[in-house]
Design a protein around this motif. Structure first.
Motif, PDB file in Angstrom:
ATOM      1  N   TYR A   1       1.427   4.347  10.631  1.00 53.31           N
ATOM      2  CA  TYR A   1       0.950   4.427   9.251  1.00 53.31           C
ATOM      3  C   TYR A   1      -0.432   5.071   9.207  1.00 53.31           C
ATOM      4  O   TYR A   1      -1.261   4.858  10.100  1.00 53.31           O
ATOM      5  CB  TYR A   1       0.881   3.024   8.632  1.00 53.31           C
ATOM      6  N   GLY A   2      -0.658   5.858   8.158  1.00 54.96           N
ATOM      7  CA  GLY A   2      -1.965   6.477   7.943  1.00 54.96           C
ATOM      8  C   GLY A   2      -2.245   6.580   6.460  1.00 54.96           C
ATOM      9  O   GLY A   2      -1.331   6.500   5.620  1.00 54.96           O
ATOM     10  N   ARG A   3      -3.500   6.744   6.119  1.00 51.73           N
ATOM     11  CA  ARG A   3      -3.859   6.896   4.706  1.00 51.73           C
ATOM     12  C   ARG A   3      -3.373   8.226   4.158  1.00 51.73           C
ATOM     13  O   ARG A   3      -3.387   9.246   4.845  1.00 51.73           O
ATOM     14  CB  ARG A   3      -5.382   6.812   4.530  1.00 51.73           C
TER      15      ARG A   3
ATOM     16  N   GLY B   1      -5.226   7.521  -0.755  1.00 51.61           N
ATOM     17  CA  GLY B   1      -5.932   6.428  -0.092  1.00 51.61           C
ATOM     18  C   GLY B   1      -7.340   6.808   0.283  1.00 51.61           C
ATOM     19  O   GLY B   1      -8.283   6.020   0.116  1.00 51.61           O
ATOM     20  N   ASP B   2      -7.508   8.035   0.810  1.00 49.49           N
ATOM     21  CA  ASP B   2      -8.854   8.508   1.141  1.00 49.49           C
ATOM     22  C   ASP B   2      -9.727   8.588  -0.112  1.00 49.49           C
ATOM     23  O   ASP B   2     -10.900   8.214  -0.098  1.00 49.49           O
ATOM     24  CB  ASP B   2      -8.772   9.898   1.796  1.00 49.49           C
TER      25      ASP B   2
ATOM     26  N   LEU C   1       0.827  -1.210   0.000  1.00 49.58           N
ATOM     27  CA  LEU C   1       0.000   0.000   0.000  1.00 49.58           C
ATOM     28  C   LEU C   1       0.859   1.256   0.000  1.00 49.58           C
ATOM     29  O   LEU C   1       0.511   2.260  -0.635  1.00 49.58           O
ATOM     30  CB  LEU C   1      -0.926  -0.008   1.219  1.00 49.58           C
ATOM     31  N   ARG C   2       1.996   1.202   0.701  1.00 50.23           N
ATOM     32  CA  ARG C   2       2.887   2.362   0.726  1.00 50.23           C
ATOM     33  C   ARG C   2       3.524   2.598  -0.633  1.00 50.23           C
ATOM     34  O   ARG C   2       3.611   3.738  -1.102  1.00 50.23           O
ATOM     35  CB  ARG C   2       3.960   2.149   1.793  1.00 50.23           C
ATOM     36  N   ARG C   3       3.964   1.530  -1.298  1.00 50.98           N
ATOM     37  CA  ARG C   3       4.557   1.689  -2.631  1.00 50.98           C
ATOM     38  C   ARG C   3       3.548   2.217  -3.635  1.00 50.98           C
ATOM     39  O   ARG C   3       3.904   2.917  -4.590  1.00 50.98           O
ATOM     40  CB  ARG C   3       5.131   0.355  -3.116  1.00 50.98           C
ATOM     41  N   ALA C   4       2.272   1.910  -3.419  1.00 46.35           N
ATOM     42  CA  ALA C   4       1.212   2.413  -4.302  1.00 46.35           C
ATOM     43  C   ALA C   4       0.804   3.837  -3.964  1.00 46.35           C
ATOM     44  O   ALA C   4      -0.017   4.425  -4.673  1.00 46.35           O
ATOM     45  CB  ALA C   4      -0.004   1.492  -4.217  1.00 46.35           C
ATOM     46  N   GLY C   5       1.366   4.406  -2.894  1.00 46.66           N
ATOM     47  CA  GLY C   5       1.043   5.774  -2.525  1.00 46.66           C
ATOM     48  C   GLY C   5      -0.258   5.929  -1.778  1.00 46.66           C
ATOM     49  O   GLY C   5      -0.767   7.042  -1.638  1.00 46.66           O
ATOM     50  N   LEU C   6      -0.801   4.812  -1.259  1.00 48.98           N
ATOM     51  CA  LEU C   6      -2.091   4.867  -0.571  1.00 48.98           C
ATOM     52  C   LEU C   6      -1.942   5.060   0.935  1.00 48.98           C
ATOM     53  O   LEU C   6      -2.882   5.499   1.595  1.00 48.98           O
ATOM     54  CB  LEU C   6      -2.896   3.590  -0.847  1.00 48.98           C
ATOM     55  N   VAL C   7      -0.791   4.715   1.482  1.00 52.73           N
ATOM     56  CA  VAL C   7      -0.504   4.955   2.896  1.00 52.73           C
ATOM     57  C   VAL C   7       0.902   5.523   3.003  1.00 52.73           C
ATOM     58  O   VAL C   7       1.728   5.385   2.095  1.00 52.73           O
ATOM     59  CB  VAL C   7      -0.623   3.671   3.755  1.00 52.73           C
ATOM     60  N   ALA C   8       1.166   6.177   4.119  1.00 49.83           N
ATOM     61  CA  ALA C   8       2.491   6.728   4.401  1.00 49.83           C
ATOM     62  C   ALA C   8       2.804   6.472   5.868  1.00 49.83           C
ATOM     63  O   ALA C   8       1.890   6.395   6.701  1.00 49.83           O
ATOM     64  CB  ALA C   8       2.550   8.217   4.085  1.00 49.83           C
ATOM     65  N   GLY C   9       4.082   6.334   6.176  1.00 47.29           N
ATOM     66  CA  GLY C   9       4.483   6.079   7.555  1.00 47.29           C
ATOM     67  C   GLY C   9       5.364   7.190   8.092  1.00 47.29           C
ATOM     68  O   GLY C   9       6.075   7.858   7.331  1.00 47.29           O
ATOM     69  N   ARG C  10       5.305   7.370   9.398  1.00 53.39           N
ATOM     70  CA  ARG C  10       6.201   8.318  10.058  1.00 53.39           C
ATOM     71  C   ARG C  10       6.649   7.698  11.377  1.00 53.39           C
ATOM     72  O   ARG C  10       5.883   7.014  12.043  1.00 53.39           O
ATOM     73  CB  ARG C  10       5.508   9.661  10.299  1.00 53.39           C
TER      74      ARG C  10
END
Length: 227
Positions: free
Chosen positions: A209-211, A215-216, A192-201
């Motif tokens: 992780y969040g959308r 993703g929204d 999902l992160r590689r698809a740009g739908l979620v990001a992590g910090r």
């Protein structure tokens, strides 16, 4: 602003509109707050769909204009708009001849123009016709809660994880909530992160992780209810 208000309320200004003239600072503050509340409740959930519809309409009109000429571009714009003898005719309640004088004519698709068209020629604005784009009825149709489409697109587990990220969560938290293995959740988050739908910090020892906005938008487009 005063002339536009009096044009909008020919029978007399309501108190809220009169405040804009009597005390512009306070009146504009109230207006901005109301517009923000309206945006959050009505427009924000559908904004990506509105943009997509308007962009599609602009491309459609441009293709017809380039391929077939002005008569095709105006052919199905609205029942009251016709191309005749090299001029655009808009049949409305007022009778007014406008010489464009080389300024051009803007076609402005708007999600709130139905069922009328709005010919505009008020200086200093460029002459324009505001109209309802194709597919407007589908835009405001009641939305169906159908997470199944998202399952088919992403796979059931990834769709569940994406929908569950309404609040930032760690891999371990998601695994506990979804009763899944942390390794499996981590693998799906990576996709999902590689698809740009979620990001992590990173926060301390954990990565939350969040959308993303994408993703929204995907959840809303699929009619899925975020959890």
């Amino acid at each position: 602003m005063a002339s536009e208000l009096h044009r909008a309320y020919p029978g007399g200004l309501p108190p809220a509109a009169q405040l804009l003239l009597d005390d512009p600072g306070r009146g504009l503050g109230r207006l901005v707050a109301q517009m923000r509340a309206w945006w959050d409740a009505v427009l924000a959930p559908r904004w990506e769909a509105i943009l997509a519809m308007v962009e599609s309409e602009v491309a459609h009109r441009g293709r017809r204009l380039a391929a077939e000429g002005p008569s095709a571009a105006f052919a199905d714009l609205h029942d009251t708009v016709v191309w005749h003898d090299g001029a655009v005719e808009v049949h409305s309640r007022t009778d007014n001849d406008v010489d464009l004088g080389g300024r051009g004519l803007l076609l402005v698709p708007a999600a709130f123009a139905w069922p009328d068209v709005w010919p505009m020629n008020d200086p200093p604005w460029q002459p324009a016709i505001v109209y309802a784009p194709r597919g407007l009825a589908d835009l405001w149709a009641p939305r169906r809660d159908d997470a199944g489409a998202l399952d088919d697109l992403l796979g059931a587990r990834r769709a569940t994880i994406l929908a569950a990220l309404g609040r930032p969560s760690s891999t371990q938290e998601l695994a506990q909530r979804l009763r899944a293995s942390p390794a499996g959740v981590s693998a799906h988050l990576g996709v999902l992160r590689r698809a740009g739908l979620v990001a992590g910090r990173r926060e301390g020892r954990h990565v939350l992780y969040g959308r993303t906005r994408a993703g929204d938008a995907l959840l809303r487009a699929a009619g899925a209810t975020p959890r």
